[in-house]
Design a protein around this motif. Structure first.
Motif, PDB file in Angstrom:
ATOM      1  N   ALA A  60       0.849  -1.191   0.000  1.00 46.57           N
ATOM      2  CA  ALA A  60       0.000   0.000   0.000  1.00 46.57           C
ATOM      3  C   ALA A  60       0.882   1.238   0.000  1.00 46.57           C
ATOM      4  O   ALA A  60       2.011   1.214   0.504  1.00 46.57           O
ATOM      5  CB  ALA A  60      -0.917   0.018   1.216  1.00 46.57           C
ATOM      6  N   VAL A  61       0.372   2.302  -0.573  1.00 43.36           N
ATOM      7  CA  VAL A  61       1.048   3.592  -0.527  1.00 43.36           C
ATOM      8  C   VAL A  61       0.854   4.154   0.881  1.00 43.36           C
ATOM      9  O   VAL A  61      -0.269   4.291   1.353  1.00 43.36           O
ATOM     10  CB  VAL A  61       0.474   4.565  -1.582  1.00 43.36           C
ATOM     11  N   VAL A  62       1.953   4.458   1.541  1.00 40.87           N
ATOM     12  CA  VAL A  62       1.868   4.968   2.911  1.00 40.87           C
ATOM     13  C   VAL A  62       2.193   6.455   3.000  1.00 40.87           C
ATOM     14  O   VAL A  62       2.044   7.061   4.055  1.00 40.87           O
ATOM     15  CB  VAL A  62       2.766   4.160   3.871  1.00 40.87           C
ATOM     16  N   GLY A  63       2.629   7.041   1.882  1.00 39.41           N
ATOM     17  CA  GLY A  63       2.892   8.475   1.861  1.00 39.41           C
ATOM     18  C   GLY A  63       3.379   8.918   0.507  1.00 39.41           C
ATOM     19  O   GLY A  63       3.809   8.102  -0.317  1.00 39.41           O
ATOM     20  N   GLN A  64       3.288  10.231   0.276  1.00 37.66           N
ATOM     21  CA  GLN A  64       3.757  10.814  -0.979  1.00 37.66           C
ATOM     22  C   GLN A  64       4.542  12.072  -0.631  1.00 37.66           C
ATOM     23  O   GLN A  64       4.030  12.963   0.050  1.00 37.66           O
ATOM     24  CB  GLN A  64       2.568  11.142  -1.877  1.00 37.66           C
ATOM     25  N   TYR A  65       5.790  12.124  -1.108  1.00 37.54           N
ATOM     26  CA  TYR A  65       6.717  13.171  -0.706  1.00 37.54           C
ATOM     27  C   TYR A  65       7.639  13.537  -1.864  1.00 37.54           C
ATOM     28  O   TYR A  65       7.687  12.848  -2.867  1.00 37.54           O
ATOM     29  CB  TYR A  65       7.600  12.682   0.458  1.00 37.54           C
ATOM     30  N   THR A  66       8.437  14.584  -1.649  1.00 35.34           N
ATOM     31  CA  THR A  66       9.537  14.838  -2.576  1.00 35.34           C
ATOM     32  C   THR A  66      10.553  13.712  -2.375  1.00 35.34           C
ATOM     33  O   THR A  66      10.532  13.024  -1.353  1.00 35.34           O
ATOM     34  CB  THR A  66      10.198  16.203  -2.304  1.00 35.34           C
ATOM     35  N   LEU A  67      11.439  13.545  -3.327  1.00 31.31           N
ATOM     36  CA  LEU A  67      12.359  12.401  -3.293  1.00 31.31           C
ATOM     37  C   LEU A  67      13.218  12.386  -2.031  1.00 31.31           C
ATOM     38  O   LEU A  67      13.369  11.348  -1.396  1.00 31.31           O
ATOM     39  CB  LEU A  67      13.246  12.381  -4.538  1.00 31.31           C
ATOM     40  N   ASP A  68      13.775  13.514  -1.652  1.00 30.50           N
ATOM     41  CA  ASP A  68      14.668  13.510  -0.486  1.00 30.50           C
ATOM     42  C   ASP A  68      13.934  13.153   0.800  1.00 30.50           C
ATOM     43  O   ASP A  68      14.460  12.419   1.639  1.00 30.50           O
ATOM     44  CB  ASP A  68      15.416  14.844  -0.354  1.00 30.50           C
ATOM     45  N   ILE A  69      12.712  13.616   0.952  1.00 30.66           N
ATOM     46  CA  ILE A  69      11.938  13.279   2.149  1.00 30.66           C
ATOM     47  C   ILE A  69      11.544  11.806   2.120  1.00 30.66           C
ATOM     48  O   ILE A  69      11.630  11.104   3.138  1.00 30.66           O
ATOM     49  CB  ILE A  69      10.714  14.204   2.295  1.00 30.66           C
ATOM     50  N   ALA A  70      11.140  11.306   0.961  1.00 31.55           N
ATOM     51  CA  ALA A  70      10.787   9.884   0.833  1.00 31.55           C
ATOM     52  C   ALA A  70      11.986   9.008   1.192  1.00 31.55           C
ATOM     53  O   ALA A  70      11.853   8.037   1.943  1.00 31.55           O
ATOM     54  CB  ALA A  70      10.302   9.577  -0.580  1.00 31.55           C
ATOM     55  N   GLN A  71      13.150   9.350   0.687  1.00 31.73           N
ATOM     56  CA  GLN A  71      14.350   8.557   0.975  1.00 31.73           C
ATOM     57  C   GLN A  71      14.711   8.607   2.460  1.00 31.73           C
ATOM     58  O   GLN A  71      15.117   7.594   3.039  1.00 31.73           O
ATOM     59  CB  GLN A  71      15.529   9.065   0.136  1.00 31.73           C
ATOM     60  N   THR A  72      14.548   9.752   3.079  1.00 34.70           N
ATOM     61  CA  THR A  72      14.844   9.897   4.502  1.00 34.70           C
ATOM     62  C   THR A  72      13.898   9.041   5.340  1.00 34.70           C
ATOM     63  O   THR A  72      14.321   8.342   6.273  1.00 34.70           O
ATOM     64  CB  THR A  72      14.743  11.377   4.927  1.00 34.70           C
ATOM     65  N   LYS A  73      12.610   9.061   5.003  1.00 36.34           N
ATOM     66  CA  LYS A  73      11.631   8.264   5.748  1.00 36.34           C
ATOM     67  C   LYS A  73      11.898   6.768   5.570  1.00 36.34           C
ATOM     68  O   LYS A  73      11.847   6.003   6.531  1.00 36.34           O
ATOM     69  CB  LYS A  73      10.212   8.629   5.325  1.00 36.34           C
ATOM     70  N   VAL A  74      12.203   6.356   4.360  1.00 37.20           N
ATOM     71  CA  VAL A  74      12.499   4.938   4.109  1.00 37.20           C
ATOM     72  C   VAL A  74      13.740   4.516   4.890  1.00 37.20           C
ATOM     73  O   VAL A  74      13.761   3.452   5.513  1.00 37.20           O
ATOM     74  CB  VAL A  74      12.649   4.663   2.596  1.00 37.20           C
ATOM     75  N   ALA A  75      14.772   5.340   4.893  1.00 38.20           N
ATOM     76  CA  ALA A  75      15.998   5.001   5.629  1.00 38.20           C
ATOM     77  C   ALA A  75      15.708   4.882   7.127  1.00 38.20           C
ATOM     78  O   ALA A  75      16.207   3.962   7.787  1.00 38.20           O
ATOM     79  CB  ALA A  75      17.073   6.064   5.372  1.00 38.20           C
ATOM     80  N   ARG A  76      14.881   5.775   7.651  1.00 37.99           N
ATOM     81  CA  ARG A  76      14.536   5.712   9.082  1.00 37.99           C
ATOM     82  C   ARG A  76      13.790   4.419   9.404  1.00 37.99           C
ATOM     83  O   ARG A  76      14.084   3.741  10.387  1.00 37.99           O
ATOM     84  CB  ARG A  76      13.705   6.928   9.461  1.00 37.99           C
ATOM     85  N   VAL A  77      12.824   4.063   8.558  1.00 30.04           N
ATOM     86  CA  VAL A  77      12.058   2.837   8.783  1.00 30.04           C
ATOM     87  C   VAL A  77      12.954   1.618   8.679  1.00 30.04           C
ATOM     88  O   VAL A  77      12.846   0.687   9.493  1.00 30.04           O
ATOM     89  CB  VAL A  77      10.876   2.733   7.786  1.00 30.04           C
ATOM     90  N   MET A  78      13.847   1.601   7.721  1.00 27.40           N
ATOM     91  CA  MET A  78      14.741   0.455   7.553  1.00 27.40           C
ATOM     92  C   MET A  78      15.645   0.287   8.773  1.00 27.40           C
ATOM     93  O   MET A  78      15.916  -0.839   9.197  1.00 27.40           O
ATOM     94  CB  MET A  78      15.570   0.600   6.274  1.00 27.40           C
ATOM     95  N   ARG A  79      16.109   1.400   9.354  1.00 28.56           N
ATOM     96  CA  ARG A  79      16.917   1.323  10.582  1.00 28.56           C
ATOM     97  C   ARG A  79      16.081   0.755  11.730  1.00 28.56           C
ATOM     98  O   ARG A  79      16.552  -0.104  12.481  1.00 28.56           O
ATOM     99  CB  ARG A  79      17.442   2.712  10.961  1.00 28.56           C
ATOM    100  N   MET A  80      14.853   1.250  11.865  1.00 30.32           N
ATOM    101  CA  MET A  80      13.972   0.757  12.935  1.00 30.32           C
ATOM    102  C   MET A  80      13.718  -0.738  12.772  1.00 30.32           C
ATOM    103  O   MET A  80      13.779  -1.498  13.740  1.00 30.32           O
ATOM    104  CB  MET A  80      12.634   1.515  12.911  1.00 30.32           C
ATOM    105  N   ALA A  81      13.426  -1.167  11.534  1.00 31.44           N
ATOM    106  CA  ALA A  81      13.140  -2.579  11.269  1.00 31.44           C
ATOM    107  C   ALA A  81      14.369  -3.441  11.555  1.00 31.44           C
ATOM    108  O   ALA A  81      14.260  -4.510  12.163  1.00 31.44           O
ATOM    109  CB  ALA A  81      12.664  -2.755   9.832  1.00 31.44           C
ATOM    110  N   LYS A  82      15.517  -2.987  11.127  1.00 33.08           N
ATOM    111  CA  LYS A  82      16.752  -3.747  11.364  1.00 33.08           C
ATOM    112  C   LYS A  82      17.018  -3.885  12.858  1.00 33.08           C
ATOM    113  O   LYS A  82      17.380  -4.966  13.335  1.00 33.08           O
ATOM    114  CB  LYS A  82      17.933  -3.052  10.678  1.00 33.08           C
ATOM    115  N   ASP A  83      16.816  -2.792  13.601  1.00 39.33           N
ATOM    116  CA  ASP A  83      17.029  -2.826  15.049  1.00 39.33           C
ATOM    117  C   ASP A  83      16.107  -3.835  15.738  1.00 39.33           C
ATOM    118  O   ASP A  83      16.474  -4.430  16.747  1.00 39.33           O
ATOM    119  CB  ASP A  83      16.818  -1.443  15.664  1.00 39.33           C
ATOM    120  N   GLU A  84      14.918  -4.021  15.179  1.00 42.96           N
ATOM    121  CA  GLU A  84      13.945  -4.952  15.759  1.00 42.96           C
ATOM    122  C   GLU A  84      14.033  -6.362  15.155  1.00 42.96           C
ATOM    123  O   GLU A  84      13.305  -7.254  15.557  1.00 42.96           O
ATOM    124  CB  GLU A  84      12.530  -4.408  15.578  1.00 42.96           C
TER     125      GLU A  84
END
Length: 99
Positions: free
Chosen positions: A64-88
Motif C-alpha cells: 500500500a502507498v503509505v505516503g507521498q513526498y519529494t524524493l529527499d523526504i521519501a528517501q529519509t523516511k524509508v531510511a529511518r524505517v529500515m533502521r527501525m526494522a533492522k534494530d527490531e
C-alpha cells in the motif's frame, strides 16, 4: 516629478514544483502488525485508525502507498524505517516510485 516607466522590466517567473514520489510498504510474513502500525504512526504521521487501515491493506493486498513526498523526504523516511526494522530484526521492505 514624473516617473519614466520605460525602464521597468516585467519578468515572468515560471514556478516548477518538484516531482513527488510514493512510498509503498510491502507485506511480509515476519514483521508484526503492531510494528507496522508503530511505523505508520511514528514515521509517516498517520492517525492510529488510519495506520490500522493501511496495515490491513498491506496485509490483504500485499502493499500500500503509505505516503507521498519529494524524493529527499521519501528517501529519509524509508531510511529511518529500515533502521527501525533492522534494530527490531524485521525484514520490512519499502519502495519508492515516482507518483
Amino acid at each position: 516629478m514624473e516617473t519614466d516607466n520605460s525602464s521597468l522590466v516585467k519578468e515572468r517567473i515560471d514556478i516548477t514544483y518538484p516531482d513527488t514520489y510514493q512510498v509503498l510498504m510491502i507485506n511480509d510474513d515476519f514483521t508484526t502488525m503492531e510494528f507496522v502500525v508503530l511505523v505508520l504512526t511514528r514515521v509517516f504521521r498517520h492517525s492510529a485508525a488510519r495506520a490500522e487501515q493501511l496495515m490491513l491493506t498491506i496485509h490483504e493486498q500485499g502493499q500500500a502507498v503509505v505516503g507521498q513526498y519529494t524524493l529527499d523526504i521519501a528517501q529519509t523516511k524509508v531510511a529511518r524505517v529500515m533502521r527501525m526494522a533492522k534494530d527490531e530484526g524485521f525484514p520490512l521492505r519499502l519502495k519508492i516510485e515516482k507518483a
